[in-house]
Scaffold this active site. Structure first.
Site, PDB file in Angstrom:
ATOM      1  N   SER A  55       7.263 -13.722 -74.691  1.00 46.63           N
ATOM      2  CA  SER A  55       6.452 -14.765 -74.076  1.00 46.63           C
ATOM      3  C   SER A  55       6.981 -16.158 -74.388  1.00 46.63           C
ATOM      4  CB  SER A  55       4.997 -14.654 -74.542  1.00 46.63           C
ATOM      5  OG  SER A  55       4.396 -13.478 -74.057  1.00 46.63           O
ATOM      6  N   ASP A 113       3.418 -23.543 -65.252  1.00 45.15           N
ATOM      7  CA  ASP A 113       4.678 -23.060 -64.697  1.00 45.15           C
ATOM      8  C   ASP A 113       5.137 -24.036 -63.620  1.00 45.15           C
ATOM      9  OD1 ASP A 113       4.405 -20.868 -66.360  1.00 45.15           O
ATOM     10  OD2 ASP A 113       3.468 -19.621 -64.824  1.00 45.15           O
ATOM     11  N   SER A 134       0.837 -12.748 -64.511  1.00 47.99           N
ATOM     12  CA  SER A 134       2.090 -12.054 -64.839  1.00 47.99           C
ATOM     13  C   SER A 134       2.934 -11.714 -63.623  1.00 47.99           C
ATOM     14  CB  SER A 134       1.796 -10.774 -65.629  1.00 47.99           C
ATOM     15  OG  SER A 134       1.282 -11.072 -66.905  1.00 47.99           O
ATOM     16  N   GLU A 157      -3.029  -5.963 -66.722  1.00 44.63           N
ATOM     17  CA  GLU A 157      -2.224  -6.527 -67.805  1.00 44.63           C
ATOM     18  C   GLU A 157      -2.723  -6.093 -69.189  1.00 44.63           C
ATOM     19  OE1 GLU A 157      -1.114 -10.801 -66.938  1.00 44.63           O
ATOM     20  OE2 GLU A 157      -2.598 -10.454 -65.370  1.00 44.63           O
ATOM     21  N   ASN A 159      -1.816 -21.267 -66.720  1.00 41.80           N
ATOM     22  CA  ASN A 159      -2.356 -20.072 -67.358  1.00 41.80           C
ATOM     23  C   ASN A 159      -3.288 -20.494 -68.481  1.00 41.80           C
ATOM     24  OD1 ASN A 159      -2.596 -17.636 -69.000  1.00 41.80           O
ATOM     25  ND2 ASN A 159      -0.919 -16.821 -67.775  1.00 41.80           N
ATOM     26  N   GLU A 192       1.483 -23.194 -61.082  1.00 35.18           N
ATOM     27  CA  GLU A 192       0.189 -22.668 -61.531  1.00 35.18           C
ATOM     28  C   GLU A 192       0.051 -22.905 -63.025  1.00 35.18           C
ATOM     29  OE1 GLU A 192       0.744 -18.000 -62.082  1.00 35.18           O
ATOM     30  OE2 GLU A 192       1.477 -18.681 -60.136  1.00 35.18           O
TER      31      GLU A 192
END
Length: 313
Positions: A286, A262, A151, A15, A277, A275
């Site tokens: 974003s 998420d 991602s 990423e 981040n 999950e």
């Protein structure tokens, strides 16, 4: 605040390009509110530079394993340099999806039924036999993803049994452990949590509608390939529940300053935690910047306030 702010971006993960874009945007936002900002990559020159001239605070905008597994934060702790975000231990826990799911479940959150399968076990037990058992246990469709990745890299929705072998190969390309989950059909949403020193609070919920139906790497970072609704088209009750789930995950996992959870809202109105981040993206496509804007906040001012709080810890 006074003093130089170092924004770390780049690194060597898959990423890298996304990280560079995030770092550039954060740096620009901080400069817009008058802060002195230096953008640095993670390479052999970083530590000597930080030692020679310690900044007031570091903002890690590193995505992927090398940026979100806690390593860089452990090094910053050794150097005695303040930084934005969770400590190394919390990062390691949050970045490991199966472990994060377990903690979320213990905190009372709903997470999809799942199985964790290391690549060695997959081979030793016989791939064909294992895949039959996986489908029998989780049903179809199911989601296959690397246990440690960001991602949506290496993630695949499996709708038929004959799609499972290639999905496993894709997941193992990004790590030695795969996480297989029951596929939850519903509306995908994301909720940032921010703490500028006054306590963690959830920002507006962002609805995610990818053109291809799956919020994969391309849908995340290709302009125009995903429609975002900010705030998401949810009832007040469901909005509050999504924010509660994000806050619960943030606190249960020991995170600080900034995170993004998420989630999936199914047809029955149940909110599922997928999950979290610990270093969410700040690119042009974003979610966090969209939520910040929907909250009526200035991104530069908000990040500056978070930095101020981090520097004073």
């Amino acid at each position: 605040m006074s003093g130089r702010i170092v924004v770390l971006a780049g690194g060597l993960s898959h990423e890298r390009d996304v990280s560079l874009r995030s770092g550039r945007r954060v740096a620009e936002a901080l400069r817009s509110v008058g802060l002195e900002v230096e953008e640095r990559d993670v390479d052999s020159s970083l530590l000597p530079a930080l030692l020679a001239d310690k900044p007031a605070c570091v903002v890690p905008m590193l995505h992927g394993e090398t940026g979100e597994d806690g390593t860089i934060r452990e090094v910053l702790d050794l150097l005695g340099i303040p930084y934005v975000g969770a400590v190394a231990e919390a990062c390691r826990v949050a970045f490991d999806k199966p472990v994060a799911k377990t903690i979320a479940e213990r905190a009372g959150l709903h997470t999809p039924a799942s199985i964790v399968l290391p690549a060695e076990s997959f081979r030793e037990l016989g791939a064909a036999a294992v895949m039959d058992l996986l489908v029998e246990r989780l049903g179809l469709p199911l989601m296959v993803k690397p246990a440690k990745s960001g991602s949506a890299l290496g993630c695949t929705v499996v709708r038929a049994a004959d799609e499972l072998p290639s999905a496993m190969v894709s997941a193992y390309a990004y790590g030695t452990v795969a996480l297989l989950e029951q596929f939850i059909d519903g509306d995908e949403v994301a909720v940032p949590v921010v703490d500028d020193g006054s306590g963690p609070r959830a920002l507006p919920v962002v609805g995610i509608k990818p053109d291809g139906g799956i919020y994969d790497f391309s849908a995340r970072y290709t302009a125009g390939s995903t429609t975002f609704q900010t705030p998401a088209a949810l009832s007040d009750e469901l909005t509050a529940e999504c924010q509660r789930v994000a806050l619960t995950a943030h606190q249960a996992l020991g995170l600080r300053d900034l995170s993004r959870s998420d989630l999936i809202v199914d047809a029955d109105g149940k909110v599922w935690f997928l999950e979290v981040n610990v270093a969410p993206g700040f690119t042009e496509t974003s979610i966090v910047p969209l939520s910040v804007q929907a909250a009526g906040l200035d991104m530069g001012t908000l990040i500056a306030d978070v930095i101020q709080a981090a520097a004073q810890r």
